[in-house]
Write a protein that holds these residues in place. Sequence first.
Motif, PDB file in Angstrom:
ATOM      1  N   ASP A 177       0.879  -1.146  -0.144  1.00 31.23           N
ATOM      2  CA  ASP A 177       0.005  -0.124   0.067  1.00 31.23           C
ATOM      3  C   ASP A 177       0.761   1.188   0.035  1.00 31.23           C
ATOM      4  N   GLN A 178       0.154   2.340  -0.292  1.00 28.90           N
ATOM      5  CA  GLN A 178       0.722   3.589  -0.354  1.00 28.90           C
ATOM      6  C   GLN A 178       1.312   4.018   1.087  1.00 28.90           C
ATOM      7  N   PHE A 179       0.515   3.936   1.863  1.00 30.54           N
ATOM      8  CA  PHE A 179       0.577   4.174   3.552  1.00 30.54           C
ATOM      9  C   PHE A 179       0.727   3.050   4.300  1.00 30.54           C
ATOM     10  N   ILE A 180       1.483   2.844   5.011  1.00 33.03           N
ATOM     11  CA  ILE A 180       1.548   1.734   6.128  1.00 33.03           C
ATOM     12  C   ILE A 180       1.755   2.189   7.622  1.00 33.03           C
ATOM     13  N   SER A 181       0.643   2.191   8.354  1.00 29.99           N
ATOM     14  CA  SER A 181       1.001   2.633   9.956  1.00 29.99           C
ATOM     15  C   SER A 181       0.776   1.637  10.805  1.00 29.99           C
ATOM     16  N   MET A 182       1.235   1.677  12.118  1.00 36.60           N
ATOM     17  CA  MET A 182       1.325   0.782  12.917  1.00 36.60           C
ATOM     18  C   MET A 182       1.536   1.505  14.350  1.00 36.60           C
ATOM     19  N   SER A 183       1.195   0.598  15.636  1.00 37.27           N
ATOM     20  CA  SER A 183       1.468   1.119  16.661  1.00 37.27           C
ATOM     21  C   SER A 183       2.901   0.991  17.340  1.00 37.27           C
ATOM     22  N   ALA A 184       3.112   1.524  18.261  1.00 38.64           N
ATOM     23  CA  ALA A 184       4.682   1.548  18.809  1.00 38.64           C
ATOM     24  C   ALA A 184       4.950   0.285  19.174  1.00 38.64           C
ATOM     25  N   GLU A 185       4.127  -0.251  19.918  1.00 43.16           N
ATOM     26  CA  GLU A 185       4.237  -1.730  20.229  1.00 43.16           C
ATOM     27  C   GLU A 185       4.524  -2.663  18.914  1.00 43.16           C
ATOM     28  N   GLN A 186       3.832  -2.388  18.112  1.00 37.52           N
ATOM     29  CA  GLN A 186       3.746  -3.324  16.623  1.00 37.52           C
ATOM     30  C   GLN A 186       5.167  -2.985  15.972  1.00 37.52           C
ATOM     31  N   TYR A 187       5.490  -1.773  16.106  1.00 37.83           N
ATOM     32  CA  TYR A 187       6.840  -1.318  15.467  1.00 37.83           C
ATOM     33  C   TYR A 187       8.052  -1.861  16.206  1.00 37.83           C
ATOM     34  N   GLN A 188       7.861  -1.719  17.412  1.00 39.54           N
ATOM     35  CA  GLN A 188       9.077  -2.446  18.303  1.00 39.54           C
ATOM     36  C   GLN A 188       9.291  -3.883  17.907  1.00 39.54           C
ATOM     37  N   ASN A 189       7.871  -4.827  18.092  1.00 40.21           N
ATOM     38  CA  ASN A 189       7.799  -6.233  17.876  1.00 40.21           C
ATOM     39  C   ASN A 189       8.401  -6.616  16.467  1.00 40.21           C
ATOM     40  N   LEU A 190       8.165  -5.713  15.555  1.00 37.34           N
ATOM     41  CA  LEU A 190       8.808  -6.215  14.239  1.00 37.34           C
ATOM     42  C   LEU A 190      10.165  -5.856  14.066  1.00 37.34           C
ATOM     43  N   GLY A 191      10.837  -5.177  14.771  1.00 31.60           N
ATOM     44  CA  GLY A 191      12.197  -5.009  14.700  1.00 31.60           C
ATOM     45  C   GLY A 191      12.526  -4.446  13.446  1.00 31.60           C
ATOM     46  N   ILE A 192      11.899  -3.092  12.989  1.00 26.77           N
ATOM     47  CA  ILE A 192      12.437  -3.129  11.319  1.00 26.77           C
ATOM     48  C   ILE A 192      13.557  -2.332  11.662  1.00 26.77           C
ATOM     49  N   ASP A 193      14.428  -2.386  10.588  1.00 27.60           N
ATOM     50  CA  ASP A 193      15.648  -2.029  10.458  1.00 27.60           C
ATOM     51  C   ASP A 193      15.701  -0.851   9.459  1.00 27.60           C
ATOM     52  N   LEU A 194      16.254   0.482   9.788  1.00 28.62           N
ATOM     53  CA  LEU A 194      16.273   1.654   8.959  1.00 28.62           C
ATOM     54  C   LEU A 194      17.562   1.725   8.262  1.00 28.62           C
ATOM     55  N   ALA A 195      17.555   2.575   7.013  1.00 28.03           N
ATOM     56  CA  ALA A 195      18.858   2.673   6.550  1.00 28.03           C
ATOM     57  C   ALA A 195      18.892   4.166   5.724  1.00 28.03           C
ATOM     58  N   ASP A 196      19.755   4.883   6.010  1.00 26.73           N
ATOM     59  CA  ASP A 196      19.787   6.242   5.574  1.00 26.73           C
ATOM     60  C   ASP A 196      20.422   6.483   4.132  1.00 26.73           C
ATOM     61  N   MET A 197      19.641   7.395   3.207  1.00 23.29           N
ATOM     62  CA  MET A 197      20.697   7.644   2.055  1.00 23.29           C
ATOM     63  C   MET A 197      22.065   8.011   2.170  1.00 23.29           C
TER      64      MET A 197
END
Length: 381
Positions: free
Chosen positions: A37-57
């Motif tokens: 989808d164009q936009f994806i939203s989640m709660s702070a708990e969901q965000y923490q549980n998923l363990g999403i890794d971020l990368a900067d340009m």
Amino acid sequence: MKNNIFKVAFILLIISNVSCDNSPGMERVSDTEVSVDQFISMSAEQYQNLGIDLADMSKTAFNAEIEVRGVVDVPPENIAEVSSAVPGVIKSMTHNVLPGKYVKKGAVLAMAYSMDLVQLQQDYLETFLKKEILNQELSRQKELYEKGAGVLKKVQLAESELKLNQAKGAGLRAKLKIANVNIEKLKAGEIRPQLYIYAPFSGFVKAVHINTGSNFSTSDVLFELISKEHLHVELTVYEQDAMWLKNSQKVHISGTNIPDGLVGSIFLISKSFDENSKALNVHVHIDDERQEEQLTPGQYVNAKIQMEEKMTNTLPESALIRESNGNYVLVKKQNEHSFEKVAVEIGASKNGLIEIISPSALEDVAVSKVHLISGMSDSGE
């Protein structure tokens, strides 16, 4: 590779299930493409549980390569289809005409008998001998006219016949030279029926199209020769990579019978795309011509075109979402646990990094590397 792609689809499915807008979420398109989808939203708990890794340009010194295929070719002037100026019958062929045999320029390839050649020589000899008679007749008519005993019309007629004779003689002489007839010996009365077929340059016999006793005409190709001098490599570069090409770029070439590889330089880039393949022909000269001996005309090779090193915006290639309508990344919104899918234009890739050509605004945001999420084995996979 297939397993990694499945993980991408799995994680995106989890994210779509926690989306705040209750949209349909992600659908798996194929083993190489996913849709999100164009936009994806989640709660702070969901965000923490998923363990999403971020990368900067990041800015990276990028010296990418364009990997292509090509074929070894020779200039048109180094390919010869040998024919004869007059028709005849092959009497004998030399050992020089074995396919693959190297022959020197001027070497005899075959000898033939030609009645047409005999007739050409006879016609020239008659024209040559008649020239003296016509010269004498013109001198006589001029002398008579000057003494008042002749007429101008006969002088003009004699001049015309002499010029016609000279034109015919010039044409026959040109034909005989092409047929390798010695004009001086012919003027002395020597007429020969033998016709010799010579190699036009030094090279290799590619093909033989006649045998002893074969009849041939002037339109028949008797032999094919090819010279390995000035061999070059013709590469096929497709439309998406054509923008990076420029003359003098270095090219690394590998293939059969090229144990250490060769280095060449682009010297000519086609100005139009092939209508069917949508590709450009790119011509490469080998830097060290002595190494051309390793190449065989018609041989297929692999090549890597070296692009100039430059500082460019890059992201981990794993951050890229490839869909049928384009390429995207998930951009995290500031101070939120939500992501926006942003279309990107990509360039070359190397060592796990992908060049991001646009938009440059990604420099100020973090991008989710969706398939590098930690703890996937605990997600029920």
